[in-house]
Design a protein around this motif. Structure first.
Motif, PDB file in Angstrom:
ATOM      1  N   VAL A 128     -11.182   2.345  12.018  1.00  0.00           N
ATOM      2  CA  VAL A 128     -10.505   1.292  12.781  1.00  0.00           C
ATOM      3  C   VAL A 128      -9.528   1.904  13.772  1.00  0.00           C
ATOM      4  O   VAL A 128      -9.529   1.587  14.971  1.00  0.00           O
ATOM      5  N   MET A 129      -8.674   2.815  13.297  1.00  0.00           N
ATOM      6  CA  MET A 129      -7.678   3.400  14.168  1.00  0.00           C
ATOM      7  C   MET A 129      -8.309   4.389  15.149  1.00  0.00           C
ATOM      8  O   MET A 129      -7.813   4.545  16.272  1.00  0.00           O
ATOM      9  N   ILE A 153     -12.167  14.507   2.099  1.00  0.00           N
ATOM     10  CA  ILE A 153     -10.800  14.173   2.511  1.00  0.00           C
ATOM     11  C   ILE A 153     -10.198  15.321   3.311  1.00  0.00           C
ATOM     12  O   ILE A 153      -9.604  15.126   4.379  1.00  0.00           O
ATOM     13  N   GLY A 154     -10.346  16.547   2.786  1.00  0.00           N
ATOM     14  CA  GLY A 154      -9.825  17.701   3.506  1.00  0.00           C
ATOM     15  C   GLY A 154     -10.459  17.872   4.866  1.00  0.00           C
ATOM     16  O   GLY A 154      -9.771  18.115   5.865  1.00  0.00           O
ATOM     17  N   LEU A 155     -11.776  17.713   4.940  1.00  0.00           N
ATOM     18  CA  LEU A 155     -12.480  17.835   6.218  1.00  0.00           C
ATOM     19  C   LEU A 155     -12.049  16.748   7.197  1.00  0.00           C
ATOM     20  O   LEU A 155     -11.891  16.999   8.392  1.00  0.00           O
ATOM     21  N   SER A 156     -11.861  15.525   6.682  1.00  0.00           N
ATOM     22  CA  SER A 156     -11.498  14.410   7.565  1.00  0.00           C
ATOM     23  C   SER A 156     -10.123  14.622   8.189  1.00  0.00           C
ATOM     24  O   SER A 156      -9.883  14.218   9.321  1.00  0.00           O
ATOM     25  N   LYS A 157      -9.222  15.241   7.457  1.00  0.00           N
ATOM     26  CA  LYS A 157      -7.873  15.472   7.973  1.00  0.00           C
ATOM     27  C   LYS A 157      -7.825  16.623   8.970  1.00  0.00           C
ATOM     28  O   LYS A 157      -6.971  16.649   9.854  1.00  0.00           O
ATOM     29  N   ALA A 158      -8.750  17.564   8.839  1.00  0.00           N
ATOM     30  CA  ALA A 158      -8.710  18.752   9.679  1.00  0.00           C
ATOM     31  C   ALA A 158      -9.558  18.645  10.936  1.00  0.00           C
ATOM     32  O   ALA A 158      -9.235  19.256  11.949  1.00  0.00           O
ATOM     33  N   ALA A 159     -10.655  17.875  10.856  1.00  0.00           N
ATOM     34  CA  ALA A 159     -11.580  17.910  11.989  1.00  0.00           C
ATOM     35  C   ALA A 159     -12.340  16.625  12.239  1.00  0.00           C
ATOM     36  O   ALA A 159     -12.813  16.409  13.345  1.00  0.00           O
ATOM     37  N   LEU A 160     -12.488  15.761  11.245  1.00  0.00           N
ATOM     38  CA  LEU A 160     -13.385  14.617  11.384  1.00  0.00           C
ATOM     39  C   LEU A 160     -12.695  13.314  10.989  1.00  0.00           C
ATOM     40  O   LEU A 160     -12.968  12.767   9.919  1.00  0.00           O
ATOM     41  N   PRO A 161     -11.801  12.786  11.821  1.00  0.00           N
ATOM     42  CA  PRO A 161     -11.107  11.536  11.489  1.00  0.00           C
ATOM     43  C   PRO A 161     -12.089  10.407  11.206  1.00  0.00           C
ATOM     44  O   PRO A 161     -13.067  10.219  11.932  1.00  0.00           O
ATOM     45  N   GLY A 162     -11.849   9.675  10.146  1.00  0.00           N
ATOM     46  CA  GLY A 162     -12.710   8.553   9.789  1.00  0.00           C
ATOM     47  C   GLY A 162     -13.745   8.876   8.741  1.00  0.00           C
ATOM     48  O   GLY A 162     -14.305   7.981   8.114  1.00  0.00           O
ATOM     49  N   ALA A 163     -14.014  10.165   8.498  1.00  0.00           N
ATOM     50  CA  ALA A 163     -15.037  10.535   7.522  1.00  0.00           C
ATOM     51  C   ALA A 163     -14.616  10.222   6.095  1.00  0.00           C
ATOM     52  O   ALA A 163     -15.447  10.172   5.185  1.00  0.00           O
ATOM     53  N   ALA A 164     -13.324   9.992   5.877  1.00  0.00           N
ATOM     54  CA  ALA A 164     -12.833   9.738   4.521  1.00  0.00           C
ATOM     55  C   ALA A 164     -13.366   8.437   3.927  1.00  0.00           C
ATOM     56  O   ALA A 164     -13.196   8.203   2.722  1.00  0.00           O
ATOM     57  N   THR A 165     -13.999   7.595   4.738  1.00  0.00           N
ATOM     58  CA  THR A 165     -14.569   6.365   4.181  1.00  0.00           C
ATOM     59  C   THR A 165     -15.628   6.674   3.126  1.00  0.00           C
ATOM     60  O   THR A 165     -15.797   5.925   2.165  1.00  0.00           O
ATOM     61  N   LEU A 166     -16.333   7.791   3.302  1.00  0.00           N
ATOM     62  CA  LEU A 166     -17.316   8.187   2.293  1.00  0.00           C
ATOM     63  C   LEU A 166     -16.618   8.577   0.990  1.00  0.00           C
ATOM     64  O   LEU A 166     -17.103   8.265  -0.102  1.00  0.00           O
ATOM     65  N   ALA A 167     -15.472   9.246   1.091  1.00  0.00           N
ATOM     66  CA  ALA A 167     -14.697   9.606  -0.108  1.00  0.00           C
ATOM     67  C   ALA A 167     -14.233   8.355  -0.841  1.00  0.00           C
ATOM     68  O   ALA A 167     -14.215   8.312  -2.075  1.00  0.00           O
ATOM     69  N   VAL A 168     -13.863   7.326  -0.089  1.00  0.00           N
ATOM     70  CA  VAL A 168     -13.452   6.056  -0.699  1.00  0.00           C
ATOM     71  C   VAL A 168     -14.580   5.498  -1.552  1.00  0.00           C
ATOM     72  O   VAL A 168     -14.368   5.049  -2.690  1.00  0.00           O
ATOM     73  N   ALA A 169     -15.802   5.522  -1.013  1.00  0.00           N
ATOM     74  CA  ALA A 169     -16.950   5.003  -1.757  1.00  0.00           C
ATOM     75  C   ALA A 169     -17.203   5.821  -3.017  1.00  0.00           C
ATOM     76  O   ALA A 169     -17.481   5.264  -4.085  1.00  0.00           O
ATOM     77  N   LEU A 170     -17.087   7.149  -2.923  1.00  0.00           N
ATOM     78  CA  LEU A 170     -17.337   8.010  -4.075  1.00  0.00           C
ATOM     79  C   LEU A 170     -16.307   7.778  -5.175  1.00  0.00           C
ATOM     80  O   LEU A 170     -16.651   7.669  -6.358  1.00  0.00           O
ATOM     81  N   SER A 221      -2.774  -4.471  12.509  1.00  0.00           N
ATOM     82  CA  SER A 221      -2.795  -5.290  11.295  1.00  0.00           C
ATOM     83  C   SER A 221      -4.040  -5.021  10.464  1.00  0.00           C
ATOM     84  O   SER A 221      -3.980  -4.918   9.229  1.00  0.00           O
ATOM     85  N   LEU A 222      -5.198  -4.876  11.125  1.00  0.00           N
ATOM     86  CA  LEU A 222      -6.427  -4.568  10.398  1.00  0.00           C
ATOM     87  C   LEU A 222      -6.344  -3.181   9.765  1.00  0.00           C
ATOM     88  O   LEU A 222      -6.765  -2.982   8.619  1.00  0.00           O
ATOM     89  N   GLY A 223      -5.766  -2.235  10.505  1.00  0.00           N
ATOM     90  CA  GLY A 223      -5.594  -0.899   9.955  1.00  0.00           C
ATOM     91  C   GLY A 223      -4.671  -0.897   8.755  1.00  0.00           C
ATOM     92  O   GLY A 223      -4.931  -0.236   7.750  1.00  0.00           O
ATOM     93  N   GLY A 224      -3.570  -1.655   8.829  1.00  0.00           N
ATOM     94  CA  GLY A 224      -2.643  -1.733   7.702  1.00  0.00           C
ATOM     95  C   GLY A 224      -3.283  -2.354   6.478  1.00  0.00           C
ATOM     96  O   GLY A 224      -3.108  -1.873   5.347  1.00  0.00           O
TER      97      GLY A 224
END
Length: 250
Positions: free
Chosen positions: A159-160, A21-38, A144-147
Motif C-alpha cells: 500500500v505504502m 522479512i530481512g530481505l524486504s527491509k534491505a532491498a524489496l519493500p512489500g515482500a513481507a506480505t508473504l512472511a505474514v501469510a507464512l 489510513s489504509l496503511g495504518g
C-alpha cells in the motif's frame, strides 16, 4: 519456559518468513506480505501478528542504519494523522474480532494488496505523468489504509509502496522514507499489541530464535540488491502471496 513445540515443517515456514522479512527491509519493500501469510498459517492469527511485529522492528533497525539519511520528513509528517486513524481502527477491529475473523481479514488484506500492486503496475505511466504531487486526499486514503493494514496484518508494505512510487520518489528517498515510516509505525504499534495480548511468551521465544535469520537475510539482501531482477522476484512473491492468502481464507 521452553521454546514452543512446533513441527519441523512449521519451523521451516517461520525461518523462510523471517528471511523474507530481512530481505524486504534491505532491498524489496512489500515482500513481507508473504512472511505474514507464512506466520499466520503456522501460528494462531492474533499471535502471529504480535510475533512478526517484533521481527519487523529488528528489520527496521537495519533499514534505518542503511538508509537513514535519505528520508523525506515532510512526507512522513503529512501521512501521520491518517496513519494514526488507521492504527486506532485496526486496534478496535483486533479487540472485537475472533481469531477466525482475524485470519480471514489477513487473507483478504493480502489479496487486496496484491491486487493493488497489479493495478499500480498498469497505472505506473499515468502516475509518473502526474509528477511528485502529494495530494491531501491521497495521503488520507493511503495513510489510513496503511495504518489499518499494518495494525491488523503487518501488510502495509504494498500500500505504502504505491503511494511513494506515485510520488516518483528517487530510489534512495524511497528506501529511506519507507525505513523511517515503518520504524515509527511499528514502534507505535507496540503498546496496542501488548495491550491486546498479541505479544506472548511463546511468541518472544520464536522471535529470539529467528532474529539471527532476519539480520543475516538483511545483510544478504543489501548485498544482492543490485544483482537480481526485481521484476522476477516480485512476480514470485505475488504468486506465493496469493497462494498463502487463499490457504488462510479457505
Amino acid at each position: 519456559m521452553t521454546p514452543p513445540d512446533l513441527s519441523i515443517l512449521a519451523w521451516g515456514a517461520l525461518v523462510v518468513g523471517a528471511a523474507i522479512i530481512g530481505l524486504s527491509k534491505a532491498a524489496l519493500p512489500g515482500a513481507a506480505t508473504l512472511a505474514v501469510a507464512l506466520f499466520a498459517a503456522v501460528l494462531p492469527a492474533r499471535q502471529s501478528t504480535g510475533t512478526i511485529l517484533l521481527l519487523l522492528i529488528v528489520g527496521d533497525v537495519f533499514a534505518l542504519w542503511a538508509y537513514r539519511r535519505h528520508a523525506d520528513l515532510r512526507t512522513l509528517v503529512r501521512l501521520a494523522p491518517a496513519v494514526i486513524v488507521g492504527l486506532v481502527g485496526g486496534a478496535v477491529f483486533l479487540a472485537l474480532a475472533s481469531d477466525t475473523w482475524v485470519r480471514r481479514m489477513i487473507a483478504v488484506i493480502l489479496l487486496t494488496v496484491v491486487a493493488v500492486t497489479l493495478i499500480r503496475r498498469r497505472a505506473h505511466t499515468e502516475a509518473a505523468e502526474r509528477g511528485p504531487r502529494a495530494h491531501r486526499v491521497a495521503a488520507a486514503v493511503y495513510g489510513s489504509l496503511g495504518g489499518f493494514t499494518t495494525m491488523v496484518a503487518n501488510a502495509a508494505g504494498p500500500v505504502m509502496s504505491m503511494y511513494f512510487i506515485a510520488g516518483r520518489f528517487p530510489i534512495k528517498a524511497f528506501l529511506g522514507t519507507t525505513a523511517w515510516f515503518f520504524a515509527i509505525v511499528n514502534v507505535t504499534k507496540l503498546p496496542f499489541s501488548i495491550g491486546l495480548g498479541l505479544i506472548t511468551v511463546e511468541g518472544l521465544w520464536i522471535d529470539l530464535l529467528l532474529v539471527p535469520v532476519v539480520v543475516a537475510a538483511a545483510f544478504f539482501g543489501r548485498w544482492i540488491a543490485g544483482r537480481i531482477s526485481q521484476k522476477v522476484f516480485e512476480r514470485v512473491v505475488i504468486v506465493l502471496t496469493i497462494v498463502g492468502a487463499l490457504y488462510l481464507l479457505f
